[in-house]
Design an enzyme around this catalytic site. Structure first.
Site, PDB file in Angstrom:
ATOM      1  N   LEU A 140     -12.894  53.201 -19.683  1.00  0.00           N
ATOM      2  CA  LEU A 140     -12.745  52.086 -18.434  1.00  0.00           C
ATOM      3  C   LEU A 140     -11.407  51.518 -18.903  1.00  0.00           C
ATOM      4  CD1 LEU A 140     -14.025  51.215 -16.044  1.00  0.00           C
ATOM      5  CD2 LEU A 140     -15.042  49.307 -17.237  1.00  0.00           C
ATOM      6  N   ASP A 141     -10.252  51.738 -18.263  1.00  0.00           N
ATOM      7  CA  ASP A 141      -9.085  51.174 -18.756  1.00  0.00           C
ATOM      8  C   ASP A 141      -8.814  49.804 -18.733  1.00  0.00           C
ATOM      9  OD1 ASP A 141      -7.600  50.380 -16.348  1.00  0.00           O
ATOM     10  OD2 ASP A 141      -7.896  52.377 -15.489  1.00  0.00           O
ATOM     11  N   ILE A 142      -7.686  49.447 -19.393  1.00  0.00           N
ATOM     12  CA  ILE A 142      -7.674  48.036 -19.674  1.00  0.00           C
ATOM     13  C   ILE A 142      -7.541  47.121 -18.525  1.00  0.00           C
ATOM     14  CG2 ILE A 142      -5.127  48.212 -19.882  1.00  0.00           C
ATOM     15  CD1 ILE A 142      -5.143  46.403 -22.294  1.00  0.00           C
ATOM     16  N   SER A 165      -9.160  47.529 -15.726  1.00  0.00           N
ATOM     17  CA  SER A 165     -10.573  47.702 -14.978  1.00  0.00           C
ATOM     18  C   SER A 165     -11.423  47.154 -15.785  1.00  0.00           C
ATOM     19  CB  SER A 165     -10.711  49.190 -14.916  1.00  0.00           C
ATOM     20  OG  SER A 165      -9.832  50.007 -14.150  1.00  0.00           O
TER      21      SER A 165
END
Length: 278
Positions: free
Chosen positions: A145-147, A149
């Protein structure tokens, strides 16, 4: 006069012995014990190796050895000590805020696991599990879960959960709400976005030279799409949207399998309940 002596019979040829390499060859349907244990859902491969090293695993009544090959019919017995250790492992659900990375710290950004503490434990958690620092040992995120998001992030000590969510054969789907804009259009994006490009988002795009699996993609409102994916490539949704001219301005994961983000507040966490399943 004596009769002539009978001719001696030739001695029987010794039975052929298999070559040493053939004697050591494993059955065609065999596989490494740690892989077999993982496939049976007993534990992860890493846990299997640890249990074997501790003498907690027997195969057909015999103490298992590291790297051992087993057939499909092998009887695998796990010591109670391993089962007890496994029962103590926890799985944590975190509502990850923006600005935190899922895994290890990188480029000065804080890992999401830093949020796991008694202070951020959600008061609405119905689980009776009490937090102890030992629960942080071996705790690892299951998926990205990218930075930029937010939303549901799973962290676990349990290799069975990790394999279920991110194993090669995982079929668990993930649901996201994605706010988008199309070029300079930030309002009523649905009306301006071509239907053929929506069809491409559902199936027809490739990333990193590989065709993507079919996805469910539908409009939730004029500016927000709902994605349901069964795979998780790096920044997948953002890169998919870029290919059809959309820019993601907000992304939130709200479900993994049967587990919902629900009312869990941003930056807080809870335990996966004993009866809760992905």
């Amino acid at each position: 006069m004596r009769p002539p002596a009978a001719a001696p019979r030739p001695s029987a040829a010794p039975a052929a012995r298999p070559a040493p390499s053939a004697q050591r060859a494993a059955p065609a349907d065999s596989q490494r014990l740690n892989k077999r244990m993982a496939e049976l859902g007993l534990c992860s491969r890493r846990e299997a190796d640890e249990w074997i090293a501790r003498g907690w695993v027997r195969v057909d009544g015999q103490l298992a050895s590291m790297g051992q090959q087993v057939g499909a019919q092998a009887q695998i017995h796990i010591d109670r000590a391993a089962q007890g250790q496994q029962r103590e492992q926890v799985t944590i659900l975190l509502h990850k805020p923006m600005g935190y990375v899922s895994g290890q710290a990188e480029d000065g950004h804080t890992p999401a696991m830093a949020l796991i503490s008694p202070r951020s434990h959600w008061a609405g958690d119905a689980s009776r599990t009490r937090f102890v620092p030992a629960q942080l040992k071996g705790l690892a995120p299951c998926g990205r879960l990218d930075i930029d998001s937010v939303g549901l992030l799973v962290l676990t000590q349990d290799g069975r959960v990790a394999r279920q969510l991110i194993g090669e054969d995982s079929t668990i789907d993930k649901e996201y709400l994605v706010r988008v804009q199309y070029g300079d259009i930030t309002q009523e994006v649905r009306a301006a976005f071509p239907a053929d490009k929506l069809a491409l988002l559902r199936h027809g795009l490739s990333l990193d030279g590989q065709r993507l699996k079919p996805a469910q993609v539908d409009w939730q409102n004029p500016e927000q799409l709902r994605f349901v994916l069964t795979e998780g490539k790096k920044r997948q949704i953002r890169r998919m949207c870029e290919q059809v001219g959309l820019k993601v301005v907000g992304l939130k994961r709200i479900r993994i399998g049967q587990v919902l983000l629900g009312q869990l507040p941003v930056g807080q966490w809870r335990y996966l309940a004993p009866g809760e399943r992905f």
